[in-house]
Design a protein around this motif. Sequence first.
Motif, mmCIF file in Angstrom:
data_model
loop_
_atom_site.group_PDB
_atom_site.id
_atom_site.type_symbol
_atom_site.label_atom_id
_atom_site.label_comp_id
_atom_site.label_asym_id
_atom_site.label_seq_id
_atom_site.Cartn_x
_atom_site.Cartn_y
_atom_site.Cartn_z
ATOM 1 N N GLN A 41 0.832 -1.201 0.000
ATOM 2 C CA GLN A 41 0.000 0.000 0.000
ATOM 3 C C GLN A 41 0.866 1.250 0.000
ATOM 4 N N ARG A 42 1.944 1.215 0.788
ATOM 5 C CA ARG A 42 2.866 2.363 0.824
ATOM 6 C C ARG A 42 3.493 2.594 -0.539
ATOM 7 N N LEU A 43 3.934 1.529 -1.203
ATOM 8 C CA LEU A 43 4.536 1.668 -2.528
ATOM 9 C C LEU A 43 3.507 2.120 -3.565
ATOM 10 N N GLU A 44 2.260 1.673 -3.398
ATOM 11 C CA GLU A 44 1.211 2.132 -4.303
ATOM 12 C C GLU A 44 1.010 3.639 -4.179
ATOM 13 N N ASP A 45 1.057 4.139 -2.951
ATOM 14 C CA ASP A 45 0.933 5.583 -2.731
ATOM 15 C C ASP A 45 2.086 6.329 -3.392
ATOM 16 N N ILE A 46 3.302 5.766 -3.276
ATOM 17 C CA ILE A 46 4.465 6.401 -3.901
ATOM 18 C C ILE A 46 4.347 6.358 -5.418
ATOM 19 N N LYS A 47 3.867 5.238 -5.935
ATOM 20 C CA LYS A 47 3.691 5.121 -7.387
ATOM 21 C C LYS A 47 2.646 6.126 -7.881
ATOM 22 N N ARG A 48 1.605 6.313 -7.098
ATOM 23 C CA ARG A 48 0.562 7.263 -7.487
ATOM 24 C C ARG A 48 1.136 8.683 -7.517
ATOM 25 N N PHE A 49 1.943 9.022 -6.533
ATOM 26 C CA PHE A 49 2.600 10.331 -6.520
ATOM 27 C C PHE A 49 3.535 10.461 -7.723
ATOM 28 N N PHE A 50 4.278 9.389 -7.990
ATOM 29 C CA PHE A 50 5.186 9.394 -9.145
ATOM 30 C C PHE A 50 4.417 9.598 -10.455
ATOM 31 N N SER A 51 3.316 8.932 -10.640
ATOM 32 C CA SER A 51 2.515 9.046 -11.866
ATOM 33 C C SER A 51 1.973 10.465 -12.024
ATOM 34 N N ARG A 52 1.521 11.054 -10.895
ATOM 35 C CA ARG A 52 0.959 12.401 -10.959
ATOM 36 C C ARG A 52 2.016 13.424 -11.359
ATOM 37 N N VAL A 53 3.220 13.282 -10.762
ATOM 38 C CA VAL A 53 4.278 14.249 -11.061
ATOM 39 C C VAL A 53 4.785 14.086 -12.487
ATOM 40 N N THR A 54 5.010 12.861 -12.924
ATOM 41 C CA THR A 54 5.512 12.634 -14.285
ATOM 42 C C THR A 54 4.487 13.055 -15.332
ATOM 43 N N SER A 55 3.182 12.893 -15.024
ATOM 44 C CA SER A 55 2.158 13.322 -15.979
ATOM 45 C C SER A 55 2.171 14.839 -16.157
ATOM 46 N N LEU A 56 2.502 15.559 -15.064
ATOM 47 C CA LEU A 56 2.607 17.006 -15.188
ATOM 48 C C LEU A 56 3.766 17.404 -16.098
ATOM 49 N N HIS A 57 4.892 16.710 -15.915
ATOM 50 C CA HIS A 57 6.069 17.018 -16.729
ATOM 51 C C HIS A 57 5.862 16.574 -18.174
ATOM 52 N N ASP A 58 5.090 15.540 -18.372
ATOM 53 C CA ASP A 58 4.801 15.106 -19.744
ATOM 54 C C ASP A 58 3.698 15.955 -20.386
ATOM 55 N N GLY A 59 2.900 16.659 -19.552
ATOM 56 C CA GLY A 59 1.760 17.411 -20.069
ATOM 57 C C GLY A 59 1.957 18.899 -20.003
ATOM 58 N N ILE A 60 1.524 19.472 -18.891
ATOM 59 C CA ILE A 60 1.469 20.933 -18.792
ATOM 60 C C ILE A 60 2.841 21.592 -18.893
ATOM 61 N N TYR A 61 3.854 20.910 -18.370
ATOM 62 C CA TYR A 61 5.176 21.521 -18.398
ATOM 63 C C TYR A 61 5.830 21.416 -19.770
ATOM 64 N N ASN A 62 5.235 20.662 -20.671
ATOM 65 C CA ASN A 62 5.742 20.554 -22.035
ATOM 66 C C ASN A 62 5.005 21.479 -23.007
#
Length: 627
Positions: free
Chosen positions: A39-60
């Motif tokens: 569950q802890r790793l799932e939370d970290i993965k969710r944070f990772f997905s959210r941050v990378t999606s920003l860099h792949d989306g709005i920040y590009n």
Amino acid sequence: MPDESFGEMFTSMLSVNQAVSAERKLIDHLIIYIEHEAQRLEDIKRFFSRVTSLHDGIYNEPSDPIANPIAAFKLVKRLKSEWLNVVHSTEAEENIKVLREDYRRMESSLPKLEDLRGAAHGLMRLQDVYNLHVESLVRGHFQQISDPVDFYKLSVSDMLSGDDCFLVGKVAYDLEDYYHSVLWFEEAVRLFRGTEWSPENEGTLEDALDHLAFSHFKEIKNQLKTWITSPHRRCFFQADLNSKTGNISHALSLSRELLLHDPMNRRVHFNVEKYEKLLNENLPATSSGLTLKRPDGIYLRTRNAYEQLCQTKGSQPKHFENPSLFCDYFTNGSPALFLQPIRREIISLQPYVVLFHGFVTQAEAKNIRKYAMPGLRRSVVASGMNQATAEYRISKSAWLKESAHEVVGKLDQRITLVTGLNVQPPYAEYLQVVNYGIGGHYEPHFDHATSDSSPLYRLKTGNRVATIMIYLSPVQAGGSTAFIYANFSVPVVQNAALFWWNLHKNGQGNVDTLHAGCPVIVGNKWGMFKNKNFHKVTCTAVTNIVHPKIIILSSSTHSPLVQILFKFFSYVQHNRTYTEEWWKPLLYILYFDLYNGCQWLLFFNILQKILFCLHPKKETHKSLELF
């Protein structure tokens, strides 16, 4: 675990079975830990997905993303707060802390350091006694060095890992037993090579190489030290020395391989220089190998015979080869056995050993095991005037009293019926139930006392005249009872009872009863022992008379005649006088037993001989002759 930890789990397969339940609980705790960590790793993965999606989306986006005040705020907030919470999260520490606390609560029921050592010794004991090939043991098979066929084939086998072999070798290494450490470290090195290290492992390839190289060197050094100081070998020293160089070369090769994995290890560099110096200056190069020397045991004189009997039945003659050995339905002249005689097998005449088949029922055996479980403690042996645990007896035992369990009283009566012996305390010891451990055994020993300082005499119970051993469980392989000097062994027969005399008629110990319990290879061996004690008397005639072959005429310990007989022994020993008033009730009771069909004349002859022994006055016996 601390070195002073004391464990006895390895001494009883019952305790080992209980460890299975303990590990199941640990598995449950580990599942909870894994779920929380997942569950802890799932939370970290969710944070990772959210941050990378920003860099792949709005920040590009072509436009400046930071121009958006909301995006700018979220960036600042993430870097200052969210990343801090992720990086410095204590959730992982809390999860592992809970797992460690669960383990700590169970620690008292888990194996200790001595259990690990004892289990390793059990494997090495099986290796030695049954001459098993170490490589086959590692693969989960029981193959003898002299025979490639499995000594016993398991339906489901389990293999040892490199770390398993390393720990067995380490136990031998710590005891300076380099014979076993070389063999087990070689298997550890073989299994470690080409495999990745696992976090649950204690040893590594580097550790195994290091210990193996040094074990080779120490084994050579110990043997050469012996030959140098031995005058009759001095003339052969150079030839013996030459034959050892192959293993110094092997130690050097192993050390060089270790340096490939750990090039900065200064101690190994020093060892390499030492081995090279030995080869260059003292020893000519040769490819000859070292003959490993097995360490001496406590019973070195009988070790070969003992181990051979554990592997085979020895020279035990077949029934058709010796007419004196036979099987029959035995009643011992007891009315209680007329309708259901016991199946008797005469195993040996010298010493006299009998196997009673079907002596207990499955239900009785199960109940006895159940009653004994709470009281099981590490078995002890006589050590001078005291009792102590010993490596040559690996088992746990418990004592059962008739007053506590009804089945015990029934077994005592059954023993009396087939042997004719009074097995009620103080004439016999309580029933002793034994459960053997990993490679559980009992090396060659006598059941009777061989020294006046024995605890048997201090307890004033007398020496052990006879032993009956009841097998309460089946054993798939091993566990035989080996009679060393008599050169035969008896395999475990479930629910049967093995009986033998420990003493001669004159009260002296029978040396042919030296026996041993062979190590159990596969199975959970339960046994029950009953030792008949013999109280010393000074008169030789009485010693010869009160032999179990005479007492065997009685059909029950509750017989009035037998009770009066023992009272009479006590009376004449303490008072040294008797009157006709004493004999009147005694003679009436003799007549009462005659009425019930007992062979009272033989008992009368016994009493008459005792009277002549204690009071050799002719007029004293006239009343007996008249009667």
